[in-house]
Design a protein around this motif. Sequence first.
Motif, PDB file in Angstrom:
ATOM      1  N   ALA A  29       0.827  -1.203   0.000  1.00 27.63           N
ATOM      2  CA  ALA A  29       0.000   0.000   0.000  1.00 27.63           C
ATOM      3  C   ALA A  29       0.865   1.259   0.000  1.00 27.63           C
ATOM      4  CB  ALA A  29      -0.929  -0.014   1.207  1.00 27.63           C
ATOM      5  N   ASN A  66      -6.370   7.038  -5.189  1.00 25.91           N
ATOM      6  CA  ASN A  66      -7.605   6.435  -4.682  1.00 25.91           C
ATOM      7  C   ASN A  66      -7.442   4.930  -4.491  1.00 25.91           C
ATOM      8  OD1 ASN A  66      -8.848   8.920  -4.697  1.00 25.91           O
ATOM      9  ND2 ASN A  66      -9.783   8.645  -6.708  1.00 25.91           N
ATOM     10  N   SER A  67      -6.756   4.277  -5.433  1.00 20.33           N
ATOM     11  CA  SER A  67      -6.505   2.835  -5.301  1.00 20.33           C
ATOM     12  C   SER A  67      -5.619   2.544  -4.097  1.00 20.33           C
ATOM     13  CB  SER A  67      -5.829   2.302  -6.574  1.00 20.33           C
ATOM     14  OG  SER A  67      -6.673   2.445  -7.689  1.00 20.33           O
ATOM     15  N   GLU A 114      -5.407   4.381  -1.387  1.00 22.28           N
ATOM     16  CA  GLU A 114      -6.178   4.587  -0.162  1.00 22.28           C
ATOM     17  C   GLU A 114      -7.025   3.358   0.153  1.00 22.28           C
ATOM     18  OE1 GLU A 114      -9.523   7.531   1.866  1.00 22.28           O
ATOM     19  OE2 GLU A 114      -8.791   7.956  -0.162  1.00 22.28           O
ATOM     20  N   LYS A 115      -7.653   2.781  -0.863  1.00 21.21           N
ATOM     21  CA  LYS A 115      -8.435   1.563  -0.657  1.00 21.21           C
ATOM     22  C   LYS A 115      -7.554   0.436  -0.128  1.00 21.21           C
ATOM     23  CE  LYS A 115     -11.994   2.477  -4.155  1.00 21.21           C
ATOM     24  NZ  LYS A 115     -12.569   2.056  -5.456  1.00 21.21           N
ATOM     25  N   ALA A 116      -6.326   0.339  -0.683  1.00 20.19           N
ATOM     26  CA  ALA A 116      -5.397  -0.700  -0.227  1.00 20.19           C
ATOM     27  C   ALA A 116      -5.005  -0.484   1.230  1.00 20.19           C
ATOM     28  CB  ALA A 116      -4.152  -0.707  -1.115  1.00 20.19           C
ATOM     29  N   ARG A 120      -6.753   1.104   3.619  1.00 19.77           N
ATOM     30  CA  ARG A 120      -7.873   0.851   4.519  1.00 19.77           C
ATOM     31  C   ARG A 120      -8.201  -0.639   4.588  1.00 19.77           C
ATOM     32  NH1 ARG A 120      -9.587   5.576   6.323  1.00 19.77           N
ATOM     33  NH2 ARG A 120      -9.447   7.441   5.012  1.00 19.77           N
ATOM     34  N   SER A 121      -8.064  -1.329   3.469  1.00 18.32           N
ATOM     35  CA  SER A 121      -8.298  -2.772   3.457  1.00 18.32           C
ATOM     36  C   SER A 121      -7.264  -3.500   4.306  1.00 18.32           C
ATOM     37  CB  SER A 121      -8.253  -3.291   2.019  1.00 18.32           C
ATOM     38  OG  SER A 121      -8.320  -4.694   1.983  1.00 18.32           O
ATOM     39  N   THR A 122      -6.010  -3.062   4.210  1.00 14.62           N
ATOM     40  CA  THR A 122      -4.948  -3.713   4.971  1.00 14.62           C
ATOM     41  C   THR A 122      -5.081  -3.414   6.456  1.00 14.62           C
ATOM     42  OG1 THR A 122      -3.489  -3.455   3.057  1.00 14.62           O
ATOM     43  CG2 THR A 122      -2.446  -4.015   5.139  1.00 14.62           C
ATOM     44  N   LEU A 160      -1.128   6.604   5.326  1.00 14.07           N
ATOM     45  CA  LEU A 160      -2.484   7.017   4.989  1.00 14.07           C
ATOM     46  C   LEU A 160      -2.602   8.533   5.142  1.00 14.07           C
ATOM     47  CD1 LEU A 160      -5.431   6.445   4.281  1.00 14.07           C
ATOM     48  CD2 LEU A 160      -5.851   5.957   6.708  1.00 14.07           C
TER      49      LEU A 160
END
Length: 461
Positions: A349, A366-367, A369-371, A373-375, A395
Amino acid sequence: MLGLNRQVRKLLDELGGLTPRDGLSADDMSLVEILPLGMLLDEATAADALAVRASGRRRAQLRLDSAVLWREVTRRSGEVRALSRAASAAEEALELSVAHSAVWARARCEQGFAALLGVELFGDPGLLDAAEGAFEDALAEARRGLVAPLAEIGLLVVSGRRNLATGDGQAARVAAARFAQPIATLKAMSRRIRIARMLSVEGHILRAQLLCEWGARLADAPLLRAAVRDTLSAASGLTPDFEPLTIARIGFVRASAQIAIGEVEEDAEICLAGVNLLDHVLSDLRLEHSPIDRAKGEFLRGRGRQVLGEISGDALSFMHAITCFEQVAKITEKREGLVLKAQAGALKALGLARVAEISGDVAVLNSAEKAFRSTLVNVSVARDPESWALLQLNLARLLLTRLGITRKDRGERAGARAALSSALDVLSERRLRGLGRSASKTLDLLEAAMQNQGDSKLTQS
């Protein structure tokens, strides 16, 4: 490790031609190094079956042998079920042996090392207490033989890991110096006990790992160079034909220390030397031989590429790092609870975020950020505070970068402040000096963003 089967046959001949019924002994682990994981698993299963058929003192020794084999299976496979089998075998060896005998003390020591492996692979801090109790019991009963120096090394590892969060460079040097006597004792024993030689090497590796962790945490280059020297001592006299995994693990520690030196001193050449060493080690390390060692090597190679990217500002280095972390994820996909898996996700990430920063591509941000938050959902602050803090820091950095690109605040400042505050709490508690530098940079970015916000309001008024 090419020609593996040929080397197995060669070693079997040298050892007098072991048959499957003989099994592998805790005092004669010569074959373990060159057995691929599948064959090692067969040996561990066979050792269990052999112990069931035995009786008396022999059964206690066979269960101890089984525990050693299952611990090695765990170290290579990353399977928590294998660790459970190692712990169960050691417990049964303890119950079957004469109370406070040499076998009893050796089994207690084995329980300690199984617990330490659980800490390393799965990040369970409670296992440190279990390891400490086991080593203290073993040391109290040890009179002669291998157990005393082994237990001493185990206790030093436990103490070192506990003090990582609060100690300074001098504490690290004192801790490292205390390894000298038990390592020397094991080396002296190697003249009459064959396994003592490899156990002394393991002592060197454990000390080098601690020095490397201390040095990276404190951003202390002399400690990291001491770790490099220890790996050179550990590797002396080893041969790739018969100790391939030990040599690989030594190479990992040395490369990790070199990469950390490069990061501390912002020296791309030293960091690149570590990456090149990893390339060499991984060229000979096959996945079927030890999946987790392969994953560790890929993780470290990714870490090295990432540090090179930070030093040079080159997006391509981060892309190479992302590829390495994806390899780690692929290898560890079906293995739950691994600290390594979470760490690779966190650094992947980070790599995405840095590529996005360099390119200024909002879609990539954006990708990323998703990574992140998912991690974060899968990373526990209690088990792996370093990865958790790193994710929070980056982040915050990512949110501020997006704000700088878009010039529109959709909650980025508040989100960055919350993430940074969470990270700083952990950094302060655990004295993570290396990550602290990252925190300072991110804090500067946040203050600049807040200043820009203030200037904008004054202009509007």
